[in-house]
Design a protein around this motif. Structure first.
Motif, PDB file in Angstrom:
ATOM      1  N   ALA A 154      34.256  -9.938  -4.604  1.00  0.00           N
ATOM      2  CA  ALA A 154      34.832 -10.156  -5.739  1.00  0.00           C
ATOM      3  C   ALA A 154      36.028  -9.055  -6.101  1.00  0.00           C
ATOM      4  O   ALA A 154      37.114  -9.259  -6.502  1.00  0.00           O
ATOM      5  N   PHE A 155      35.565  -7.867  -5.866  1.00  0.00           N
ATOM      6  CA  PHE A 155      36.501  -6.639  -6.027  1.00  0.00           C
ATOM      7  C   PHE A 155      37.642  -6.774  -5.082  1.00  0.00           C
ATOM      8  O   PHE A 155      38.826  -6.278  -5.472  1.00  0.00           O
ATOM      9  N   ALA A 156      37.407  -6.914  -4.036  1.00  0.00           N
ATOM     10  CA  ALA A 156      38.490  -6.957  -2.912  1.00  0.00           C
ATOM     11  C   ALA A 156      39.538  -7.982  -3.345  1.00  0.00           C
ATOM     12  O   ALA A 156      40.732  -7.810  -3.160  1.00  0.00           O
ATOM     13  N   VAL A 210      34.988  10.043  -5.724  1.00  0.00           N
ATOM     14  CA  VAL A 210      35.734   9.358  -4.298  1.00  0.00           C
ATOM     15  C   VAL A 210      36.499   8.075  -4.711  1.00  0.00           C
ATOM     16  O   VAL A 210      37.592   8.288  -4.137  1.00  0.00           O
ATOM     17  N   SER A 211      35.831   7.286  -5.486  1.00  0.00           N
ATOM     18  CA  SER A 211      36.805   6.124  -5.816  1.00  0.00           C
ATOM     19  C   SER A 211      37.878   6.348  -6.686  1.00  0.00           C
ATOM     20  O   SER A 211      39.048   5.978  -6.722  1.00  0.00           O
ATOM     21  N   GLY A 212      37.394   7.303  -7.834  1.00  0.00           N
ATOM     22  CA  GLY A 212      38.617   7.549  -8.654  1.00  0.00           C
ATOM     23  C   GLY A 212      39.839   8.489  -8.199  1.00  0.00           C
ATOM     24  O   GLY A 212      41.068   8.375  -8.517  1.00  0.00           O
ATOM     25  N   ALA A 213      39.581   9.171  -7.144  1.00  0.00           N
ATOM     26  CA  ALA A 213      40.499  10.239  -6.638  1.00  0.00           C
ATOM     27  C   ALA A 213      41.166   9.704  -5.303  1.00  0.00           C
ATOM     28  O   ALA A 213      42.340   9.795  -5.271  1.00  0.00           O
ATOM     29  N   VAL A 214      40.306   9.043  -4.871  1.00  0.00           N
ATOM     30  CA  VAL A 214      40.876   8.314  -3.423  1.00  0.00           C
ATOM     31  C   VAL A 214      41.622   7.270  -3.813  1.00  0.00           C
ATOM     32  O   VAL A 214      42.629   6.982  -2.978  1.00  0.00           O
ATOM     33  N   ALA A 215      41.088   6.166  -4.538  1.00  0.00           N
ATOM     34  CA  ALA A 215      41.849   5.015  -4.762  1.00  0.00           C
ATOM     35  C   ALA A 215      43.359   5.178  -5.241  1.00  0.00           C
ATOM     36  O   ALA A 215      44.301   4.594  -4.318  1.00  0.00           O
ATOM     37  N   PRO A 216      43.764   6.079  -5.884  1.00  0.00           N
ATOM     38  CA  PRO A 216      45.315   6.216  -6.149  1.00  0.00           C
ATOM     39  C   PRO A 216      46.020   6.847  -4.961  1.00  0.00           C
ATOM     40  O   PRO A 216      47.065   6.449  -4.504  1.00  0.00           O
ATOM     41  N   MET A 217      45.313   7.363  -4.229  1.00  0.00           N
ATOM     42  CA  MET A 217      45.790   8.142  -2.971  1.00  0.00           C
ATOM     43  C   MET A 217      46.099   6.941  -1.974  1.00  0.00           C
ATOM     44  O   MET A 217      47.248   6.859  -1.379  1.00  0.00           O
ATOM     45  N   ILE A 218      45.191   5.948  -1.984  1.00  0.00           N
ATOM     46  CA  ILE A 218      45.353   4.830  -0.845  1.00  0.00           C
ATOM     47  C   ILE A 218      46.636   3.956  -1.344  1.00  0.00           C
ATOM     48  O   ILE A 218      47.351   3.566  -0.555  1.00  0.00           O
ATOM     49  N   GLY A 266      52.014   2.167   0.830  1.00  0.00           N
ATOM     50  CA  GLY A 266      53.302   1.488   0.566  1.00  0.00           C
ATOM     51  C   GLY A 266      53.273   1.174  -1.199  1.00  0.00           C
ATOM     52  O   GLY A 266      54.426   0.776  -1.557  1.00  0.00           O
ATOM     53  N   GLY A 267      52.289   1.422  -1.947  1.00  0.00           N
ATOM     54  CA  GLY A 267      52.325   1.249  -3.412  1.00  0.00           C
ATOM     55  C   GLY A 267      52.201  -0.278  -3.661  1.00  0.00           C
ATOM     56  O   GLY A 267      52.389  -1.289  -2.747  1.00  0.00           O
ATOM     57  N   GLY A 268      52.637  -0.589  -4.744  1.00  0.00           N
ATOM     58  CA  GLY A 268      52.960  -1.890  -5.313  1.00  0.00           C
ATOM     59  C   GLY A 268      51.609  -2.940  -5.008  1.00  0.00           C
ATOM     60  O   GLY A 268      50.617  -2.329  -5.057  1.00  0.00           O
ATOM     61  N   VAL A 269      51.972  -3.949  -4.734  1.00  0.00           N
ATOM     62  CA  VAL A 269      50.660  -5.059  -4.669  1.00  0.00           C
ATOM     63  C   VAL A 269      50.220  -4.815  -3.302  1.00  0.00           C
ATOM     64  O   VAL A 269      48.696  -4.667  -3.106  1.00  0.00           O
ATOM     65  N   GLY A 271      49.797  -1.772  -1.562  1.00  0.00           N
ATOM     66  CA  GLY A 271      48.960  -0.773  -1.647  1.00  0.00           C
ATOM     67  C   GLY A 271      47.725  -0.909  -2.493  1.00  0.00           C
ATOM     68  O   GLY A 271      46.610  -0.540  -2.024  1.00  0.00           O
ATOM     69  N   HIS A 272      47.476  -1.721  -3.274  1.00  0.00           N
ATOM     70  CA  HIS A 272      46.537  -2.116  -4.128  1.00  0.00           C
ATOM     71  C   HIS A 272      45.493  -2.895  -3.530  1.00  0.00           C
ATOM     72  O   HIS A 272      44.446  -2.991  -3.605  1.00  0.00           O
ATOM     73  N   ARG A 273      45.873  -3.882  -2.486  1.00  0.00           N
ATOM     74  CA  ARG A 273      44.935  -4.642  -1.758  1.00  0.00           C
ATOM     75  C   ARG A 273      44.347  -3.689  -0.727  1.00  0.00           C
ATOM     76  O   ARG A 273      43.147  -3.891  -0.698  1.00  0.00           O
ATOM     77  N   TRP A 274      44.978  -2.692  -0.236  1.00  0.00           N
ATOM     78  CA  TRP A 274      44.230  -1.835   0.566  1.00  0.00           C
ATOM     79  C   TRP A 274      42.970  -0.873   0.022  1.00  0.00           C
ATOM     80  O   TRP A 274      42.053  -0.671   0.232  1.00  0.00           O
ATOM     81  N   MET A 275      43.715  -0.625  -1.351  1.00  0.00           N
ATOM     82  CA  MET A 275      42.792   0.051  -1.992  1.00  0.00           C
ATOM     83  C   MET A 275      41.268  -0.813  -2.567  1.00  0.00           C
ATOM     84  O   MET A 275      40.373  -0.235  -2.358  1.00  0.00           O
ATOM     85  N   GLY A 276      41.623  -2.063  -2.823  1.00  0.00           N
ATOM     86  CA  GLY A 276      40.489  -2.916  -3.121  1.00  0.00           C
ATOM     87  C   GLY A 276      39.536  -2.935  -2.127  1.00  0.00           C
ATOM     88  O   GLY A 276      38.318  -3.074  -2.281  1.00  0.00           O
TER      89      GLY A 276
END
Length: 449
Positions: free
Chosen positions: A92-94, A160-168, A173-176, A178-183
């Motif tokens: 569900a998170f992904a 790990v999640s809080g520091a790495v997630a914004p980096m991912i 590429g950012g935007g939608v 970038g957030h998909r890869w982070m998920g």
């Protein structure tokens, strides 16, 4: 039941904090700015979209606790939910950060529904997971050791999640997109934590089936009669709102006050969580010396004073802000250790007095309050943004803000959390569960390893 737990059992149980840490951190850190700065949702509406799905968990958590209390299986009452609830949470998170394009009302609605599903899955993982310590050991001090392990892993998970997630997000590429890869990354962390806990606790005897209350109303009534539990839960929930308010403001603080949108969120987060890995043994020693209740008060006071100290960010260089944030992180580590260690004490004390297994009910209410606190924090921060005139954006990058909005970001990141975390500790005077008496009654010792 074995009072003393093996290192493998402690580590196995603690790995579940990979899931709780990731889910408790990333939505609070990135979901609000994802809505306001990527999907173009106004701050007030974005705050509601973050709040309402988690508020739903206030109803779901007690239900999940009651079900796990009554579950009988060869894996025990809790472990099946840890495994399958954790895997469902990962999937569900992904999906949560895989919103359709283009940005707009449809994308915002998708996020709201996906967050509702994710929060429900989290309830069926979190409630049984939190209930386990009261059942796998009767030793008062052993629970503090177990919580020390858990909070250490929690600190790693948050870092790990809080520091790495914004980096991912930034590096893909950012935007939608970038957030998909982070998920996907965070979903993998959650899945690893759930499976590791299921496997690591296989040798525990968390399989007792004892008498429980016949109805949810009766169980809730029992919880209300447990004064230590009610006092501790009230303090914890209000403090969670303060912590979640600060968490929601990390990216805004880095973008608009520190002027470091690139590395600022990661550095702020690392300074907040990193100290926990170093000071955890010190907090454990202080708890044995002062008692858990007094140590929780010390940690909360340190957090509140540090949060007020962040007001220097209006004129001080970022290095000073990072140092003050590290002080707050030290207080945060202590808060987590002692609140989580005191909860199983309240549950075990109730079992001693009533002879009934009701850990799921207590942890259901506890996690319902925690989830509501984590939801209200971003809502509180969104309200501050709205009142201060924050300007939303649909470009994937934050818009330039007026000075009033920048000041609102700073107040929401410092003063508001301090007022929520500090004064409420006075309620602990009514906690009433004496450390020494409780330890003596359970046959615990203070011998360290």
């Amino acid at each position: 039941m074995t009072d003393r737990l093996s290192t493998g059992t402690r580590a196995g149980y603690a790995m579940g904090s990979l899931a709780t840490g990731a889910f408790g951190t990333v939505p609070g850190l990135l979901l609000l700015p994802y809505l306001t700065d990527t999907l173009g949702v106004g701050a007030a509406v974005a705050g509601l979209l973050v709040l309402l799905p988690k508020a739903w968990d206030v109803l779901v958590n007690p239900f999940a606790g009651r079900i796990s209390d009554r579950t009988v299986s060869r894996w025990g009452p809790r472990r099946p939910y840890v495994l399958f609830g954790g895997i469902g949470l990962a999937v569900a998170f992904a999906a949560l950060f895989a919103a359709p394009t283009p940005p707009g009302a449809a994308a915002a609605g998708y996020v709201a529904v996906a967050f509702l599903v994710t929060a429900t899955a989290f309830a069926f993982f979190q409630v049984p997971y939190v209930a386990m310590p009261a059942e796998i050991t009767d030793d008062y001090t052993e629970r503090t050791r177990l919580m020390t392990w858990r909070v250490a892993v929690l600190a790693v998970a948050i870092l790990v999640s809080g520091a790495v997630a914004p980096m991912i997000v930034n590096t893909t590429g950012g935007g939608v997109a970038g957030h998909r890869w982070m998920g996907l990354f965070v979903a993998a962390v959650i899945a690893v934590g759930a499976v590791a806990t299921f496997v690591g606790t296989r040798r525990t005897r968390a399989d007792r089936v004892t008498e429980t209350e016949p109805s949810l109303r009766a169980q809730l009534s029992t919880a209300r009669r447990n004064r230590p539990f009610m006092v501790l839960t009230t303090v914890f929930v209000i403090q969670t709102i303060g912590i979640a308010t600060m968490l929601a403001g990390v990216k805004y603080m880095a973008d608009h006050v520190l002027g470091r949108p690139g590395d600022g969120p990661t550095l702020l987060f690392a300074c907040f969580v990193g100290p926990a890995l170093l000071v955890m043994p010190l907090w454990s020693r202080l708890g044995r010396r002062l008692g858990k209740r007094a140590a929780l008060s010390v940690a909360s006071t340190l957090f509140a004073l540090g949060a007020l100290g962040l007001l220097v960010a209006w004129f001080a260089p970022p290095a000073v802000v990072y140092a003050v944030t590290a002080v707050i992180g030290v207080g945060y580590a202590g808060q987590q250790v002692f609140a989580m260690a005191m909860l199983p004490d309240c549950i075990a004390d109730d079992a001693d007095r009533t002879g009934k297994r009701q850990a799921g009910v207590f942890t259901g209410l506890w996690t319902a309050g925690e989830t509501l606190g984590l939801a209200l924090g971003p809502g509180v921060f969104a309200l501050v943004l709205t009142l201060s005139g924050y300007v939303s954006s649909a470009t994937g990058e934050a818009a330039a803000q007026p000075d009033a909005a920048r000041l609102g970001v700073l107040i929401g990141f410092s003063v508001v959390p301090a007022l929520l975390v500090g004064p409420v500790t006075l309620l602990l005077r009514r906690y009433g569960l004496d450390d020494t008496a409780r330890a003596a009654r359970t046959g615990s010792t203070t011998r360290t390893e």
